[in-house]
Every structure is written in structure tokens, then in C-alpha cells.
Design an enzyme around this catalytic site. Structure first.
Site, PDB file in Angstrom:
ATOM      1  N   GLU A 165       1.011  -1.360  -0.677  1.00  0.00           N
ATOM      2  CA  GLU A 165      -0.341  -0.197  -0.225  1.00  0.00           C
ATOM      3  C   GLU A 165       0.878   1.256  -0.132  1.00  0.00           C
ATOM      4  OE1 GLU A 165      -3.978  -1.811   1.998  1.00  0.00           O
ATOM      5  OE2 GLU A 165      -2.443  -1.109   3.394  1.00  0.00           O
ATOM      6  N   GLU A 195      -4.624  -9.432  -0.169  1.00  0.00           N
ATOM      7  CA  GLU A 195      -5.386  -9.799   0.520  1.00  0.00           C
ATOM      8  C   GLU A 195      -6.715 -10.181   0.652  1.00  0.00           C
ATOM      9  OE1 GLU A 195      -5.213  -6.828   3.210  1.00  0.00           O
ATOM     10  OE2 GLU A 195      -3.121  -6.196   3.071  1.00  0.00           O
TER      11      GLU A 195
END
Length: 626
Positions: A466, A534
């Protein structure tokens, strides 16, 4: 050289006097010690150190590193441990935002902004831990070159020995090593370490976890023999026939006089020799690849490891060092936009894993690691993502032995710089394309590679988590492609900046994409195989709906699974103030603000290492789709 507090503010200073990163091998002076797995060339400095806490740099004990300093007013602290769990500072959990948001305004130093002097070094709140210990050298380390290794220190540290400044390091989750040889004594050494909770590295370490600081991994002294293997890189290659291959190795040697002989051996698990060779010792030794037949490939189903051994002899033909290592042959590649392992379609039945203990935070024991491995294996899990930083060194060997596929992540997350209140807003994102941050992120990638490059369990190098996507992350991708053709490169952030999808990542990686979104991608001329780095987000009573994801394996060969978020709850065991009972508490329970509260608890395992009911769903589907 003198230590400068302004290094805390400068993204271009992330290590001073650090030794080059190298392979994570152990070494022994004799066969007897190697068989016992006890090296007289190693000395642990773990234990009780003297300690003083200060709220900021101005209030710290400035001269504490001098041998004559009166430290009688210091308290004590266990090394390794977190300072916050020793009743100093505040326990704080936060997910996407930087921990100072809402308290102080900060923007990172960049090419087009002022130098940022004082951003952390002069902050009114930036806690400092002053560590001090004394030690005598163990007999086996005397009269030899000495290195000190800090395996993990959050977040920036200054080191002194006997009053002399040794070095500075950031990057909390990779080893930092320094040469102590010119300044060390046989007895009465005074080692001092000053740890600052935050530096500009904080902009790169915005992971979803409790924000601790301190010396939280092992501290070890190493003595080097007269001839020493500084680094080696094994090249076990499996051919397309999945039965033959080749084996070569490159190594670096050090010593006052680099002369002698280096011998290498490769044996299977029955002791049968596959390879024996020798070459004259030199600073760089290269054993060219040799063809091998009847290789047993390494995989989750059969995690077959071979015994590799380096023997180093001096000019007088006396054995001075032995380096054992376990190696595996496996072949990871992409063909027809599908990932293959050893010629077969790869299915990732994975989980993300923070290092965690309910009692000690990210200070975990080998016993806890072994429990985690066992839990994964008995529940059908075959892959683990080291979210979002390099793990303790033993973890990778345990994964080699257990046959767990590893996505080895760089220590980088800059979530708060580009995603604000859930929206993608990269006006000052890091590392971006800013040249002031390029060297720091490349160093993190390089250290991750150099330390763990010999582990067969690592199938992917991951460029962090991220952190959006621009030129600096593209440079990290290019680095891995240049140094390692035996693995794939992973990064999810190109999903947010499609301008880089052809330059970054071998796979299309998403987070929490719905099955319908995955189908839309795979039915629309996909460029890359698809994984979910994820998914499922197991918080509360969630993890329903796995069936919809698992059935995609049957429909699309390019769908190759993913990693559940996540393995273990980040919850801390504390004594309840009212009842006196031991209870588990989560984010926000420590008056920590800003906080993301119960988001610290989204594992398939409770913080106390008990399986949650959701694990039944994981086991059912993962074992079904193995």
C-alpha cells in the site's frame, strides 16, 4: 565521526557505517561445534540492560555513552522487548493514518520542499530510549575481528562502544551490522544504543499495527575466523523436466590474507554426495554451475532439502570455518499467463502474518513460530505473506522445512501519504518519484534480498504494501529483476496507478476484490495471472463466503488464490484495573488516538494462539483445493 541528530530528519541518511547486508548463514570453527549447533564465535548480548526514557531528544541523557558516565539513576529493561510494554510512553494502534495525525502537521522532505531540519530531531514529542550495557568478550571471540548485529530496532538507532561513535541505522525490520574491531576490548566494554521512536523512516513504515519502539530482536556479537565467508548465493536450478538441474554458488571471503582453499559439498537426505568441489580462496569465489540428475524438487507437498556445506582452509591447510545450509531445487515461472511451480499450476492457499505475541508484542519466540507453522499445516494453509516487513531470520528456515510458500515483503508501507479518509489522493505520496527517497527504498529492497536470497520457500519478492506506484517502486522492481531470475516480483499498488502496470509486478494483485470483479478481470483479456494479496478480512464473525472465491479455481486457470487477512489477532494481554484478571485488549483500549480500534483483531487465530471458529471454514476449503 560524530553522531548528528539531524540524520533523523534526512531521508537520504538511513545508515552510517553499516556493513553490507549478506546471507543469513551461521558459521562454526569446527565440525564438533557444527554438529552441536553451538558456535564459540557467537556471543548473545540479550538480557537486562540499563535504561533511561526521555520524551524527546532535548531531554535525553546526552553524555550517557561515555564510559565514565554515572548511570546509577538509570532503570533497567529486557533486551529484546518493546519500550511501551516496559511502562514507558503510550501503547498506540493505528491502521492507515500516520500516528501523529490530529496532533501535529508533518509533510515529508522532498526535492521541492525545505530540508525539514527539526522535523523529528527537534519535535516536542519523539521519545528516546537510552540503552547501556557492559560485557566481556567470550574466549572464542578474542583476538578476532568483531561484528555486532542488531536484528531489529524500531525505528532509528545510534550506537557507541567505549565512548566511540560506531554508527547509525534505520529500517526497523532488517539486520543492521557494525564493525567493532578497532574499539573493542577483552574486558569491560561499554555498549550504548540510543533509540528514537520516529525518524523520517516513519513515513515508510506506516503498517497496520501497534506502533512500538526499542530493541525488539536479538543483539549478537560475531567473531570472524582468519578466513571468513562473508556472503554466499546458491544457484540451485531445476530444469523443465523437473528431474535434472544444476547447482552453482558465488561467495565473498574476507581476512587479513585471503589465501587457502574453499571446498563445497552437496548431499541428499540419505548422505549421498551429489557434488564435491574445491577452489583456491580469494575475495570472490565462483563455483560454476554443475549439471545434476535425479533431483527431488522442493514443494509444499514434498519440502525436500539438500545439505550444502562450505569448508574453508587456510594457507597451512587447516580447517578454520564451516558453513552449513539447507537448499532446495524448485522452478517458479509464468507460462501462458499462469504461474507454474515445478511445471504445475500454483495454487496459493495463503494467509498474511504479522509477528505477534499477546504478552510481548512483536517480540516472539521460536516456539511461537513453530506453533504458527504447525497451525498452518494442519489447516491446509500452504503460503504465507510476511506482512509487511521481513520477519525474524529463523522464520524463513522453518518455512523451507515445512514447505510453506513465502511472499517475502520489503519493510515499506506509506498508506497515510496517498490514501486519505479512504480516498486515493496521492498529492504528496511516498516514495513516489522523488529522488531523495530512492536510495532508502532501494536499500530496503536490497537488504531483504541479500539476507534471505538462499531460501527455496521464497517464491515472490514483494515491494512492500500500500505505497501507491511511481518511479521509485519501479526501480525496486527493476532491482529484483536484475539480481534474481529464480523468483517472481509482486506488488499490489499498480491497481491504483495503471500507468505502471506493465513495469511493476509479474502478477495482477488485488485486495478485497469481490468475486464479480475478479471474473470481470479474467474474462477481459487479462495480462497477468491473478492473486488476492489480501482477502476475507477475518474480523469478528466474518470469513463467510470463501466458497465463492474457492470456486474460481475451477473456472479460471489464471486465478491462483491469495492470502487471508490475517493470521493472528493483534491483542495485548494486560491486567484489568478493576477485576485484576488477565484480559486481552485491542486498539483504542489504551486511550490511544487516533486509533482504528478493533481492526487490530482480524486473525483466524486469537492473540492467545487459539484457533477461531472461522478456521473450520479455512481448513475445509483449503484442504479441498490443495
Amino acid at each position: 565521526m560524530n553522531a548528528k541528530m539531524t540524520w533523523l530528519d534526512d531521508p537520504e541518511v538511513f545508515g552510517v557505517n553499516k556493513l553490507a547486508a549478506h546471507s543469513d548463514h551461521l558459521f562454526y570453527p569446527s565440525k564438533e561445534e557444527m554438529l552441536k549447533k553451538e558456535s564459540s564465535l557467537m556471543q548473545s548480548l540479550n538480557g537486562v540492560w540499563q535504561f533511561a526514557y526521555a520524551k524527546n531528544a532535548k531531554e535525553r541523557p546526552i553524555d550517557f555513552y561515555k564510559p565514565e558516565y554515572d548511570a546509577s539513576g538509570f532503570g533497567s529493561i529486557e533486551v529484546p522487548s518493546h519500550i511501551e510494554l516496559n511502562h514507558h510512553d503510550k501503547i498506540h494502534y493505528i491502521n492507515t493514518m500516520y500516528p501523529w495525525e490530529g496532533h501535529i502537521y508533518r509533510r515529508p522532505v522532498k526535492e521541492d520542499t525545505p530540508e525539514g531540519i527539526g522535523l523529528f530531531s527537534e519535535a516536542s514529542y519523539n521519545p528516546v530510549g537510552a540503552y547501556r550495557t557492559t560485557f566481556d568478550l567470550a574466549p572464542g571471540l578474542r583476538n578476532k575481528p568483531i561484528t555486532i548485529c542488531f536484528e531489529g530496532v524500531e525505528q532509528a538507532m545510534y550506537v557507541w562502544l567505549n565512548g566511540v561513535f560506531i554508527g547509525y541505522a534505520e529500517d526497523s525490520f532488517t539486520p543492521s551490522e557494525f564493525d567493532l574491531t578497532p574499539f573493542i576490548k577483552e574486558q569491560g566494554n561499554v555498549l550504548c544504543v540510543e533509540v528514537h521512536k520516529r525518524s523520517c523512516a516513519a513515513f515508510l513504515e506506516d503498517q497496520d499495527f501497534f506502533r512500538f519502539f526499542g530493541i525488539f530482536r536479538n543483539v549478537t556479537l560475531y567473531a570472524k575466523p582468519e578466513l571468513h565467508v562473508e556472503d554466499f548465493y546458491v544457484k540451485p536450478e531445476l530444469a523443465e523436466d523437473q528431474r535434472s538441474g544444476s547447482f552453482g554458488v558465488e561467495m565473498k571471503l574476507s581476512g587479513k590474507v585471503v589465501k587457502g582453499t574453499v571446498k563445497i559439498y552437496l548431499r541428499d537426505q540419505n548422505g549421498k554426495g551429489l557434488l564435491a568441489a574445491q577452489m583456491p580462496a580469494s575475495e570472490k569465489v565462483i563455483f560454476a554451475p554443475v549439471t545434476l540428475e535425479d533431483i527431488t524438487p522442493w514443494s509444499h507437498e514434498i519440502p525436500y532439502l539438500y545439505e550444502f556445506l562450505i569448508e574453508v582452509y587456510n594457507e597451512a591447510n587447516i580447517l578454520v570455518e564451516l558453513v552449513p545450509y539447507l537448499v532446495g531445487f524448485r522452478r517458479i515461472e509464468i507460462k501462458d499467463n499462469m504461474m507454474l511451480l515445478n511445471g504445475k499450476r500454483l495454487r496459493l492457499l495463503g494467509v498474511n502474518r504479522h509477528e505477534w505475541s499477546a504478552k510481548t508484542g512483536r517480540v516472539i519466540t521460536k516456539e511461537e513460530m513453530v506453533w504458527d507453522i504447525g497451525c498452518m499445516l494442519r489447516n491446509g494453509i500452504n503460503a504465507v505473506r510476511t506482512s509487511h516487513y521481513p520477519n525474524q531470520i529463523p522464520w524463513y528456515t522453518l518455512c523451507d522445512e515445512a514447505g510453506l510458500y513465502v511472499m517475502a515483503e520489503v519493510n515499506m508501507e506509506t498508506h497515510g501519504s496517498w490514501q486519505k479518509m479512504g480516498a486515493v489522493e496521492p498529492s504528496w505520496n511516498l516514495p513516489g518519484s522523488d529522488k531523495k527517497w530512492l536510495a532508502a527504498v532501494l536499500d530496503r529492497a536490497k537488504t531483504n534480498f541479500e539476507v534471505f536470497k538462499n531460501h527455496p520457500s521464497i517464491l515472490f519478492w514483494s515491494l512492500g504494501n500500500e505505497s501507491y506506484a511511481e518511479e521509485n517502486i519501479a526501480a525496486m522492481h527493476d532491482y529484483y529483476k536484475a539480481v534474481d531470475r529464480s523468483r517472481l516480483v509482486h506488488y499490489e499498488g499498480v491497481h491504483h496507478n495503471r500507468a505502471y502496470e506493465d513495469r511493476i509486478s509479474d502478477v495482477e494483485s488485488r485486495m478485497y476484490a469481490r468475486p464479480a470483479e475478479i471474473i470481470a478481470y479474467l474474462e477481459n483479456q487479462p495480462k497477468k495471472p491473478f492473486i488476492l494479496c489480501e482477502y476475507m478480512h477475518d474480523m469478528g464473525n466474518s470469513l463467510g463466503g470463501m466458497k465463492d472465491y474457492m470456486e474460481l479455481f475451477d473456472r479460471f486457470e489464471m486465478y491462483q488464490g491469495g492470502f487471508i487477512w490475517d493470521f493472528i489477532d493483534q491483542g495485548l494481554m494486560v491486567k484489568d484495573e478493576v477485576t485484576g484478571a488477565q484480559v486481552i485488549r485491542y486498539g483504542g483500549d489504551f486511550d490511544d488516538r487516533p486509533s482504528d480500534y478493533e481492526f487490530s483483531g482480524n486473525g483466524i487465530v486469537f492473540a492467545t494462539r487459539e484457533e477461531k471458529p472461522a478456521m473450520q471454514e479455512v481448513k475445509y476449503y483449503y484442504e479441498r483445493y490443495k
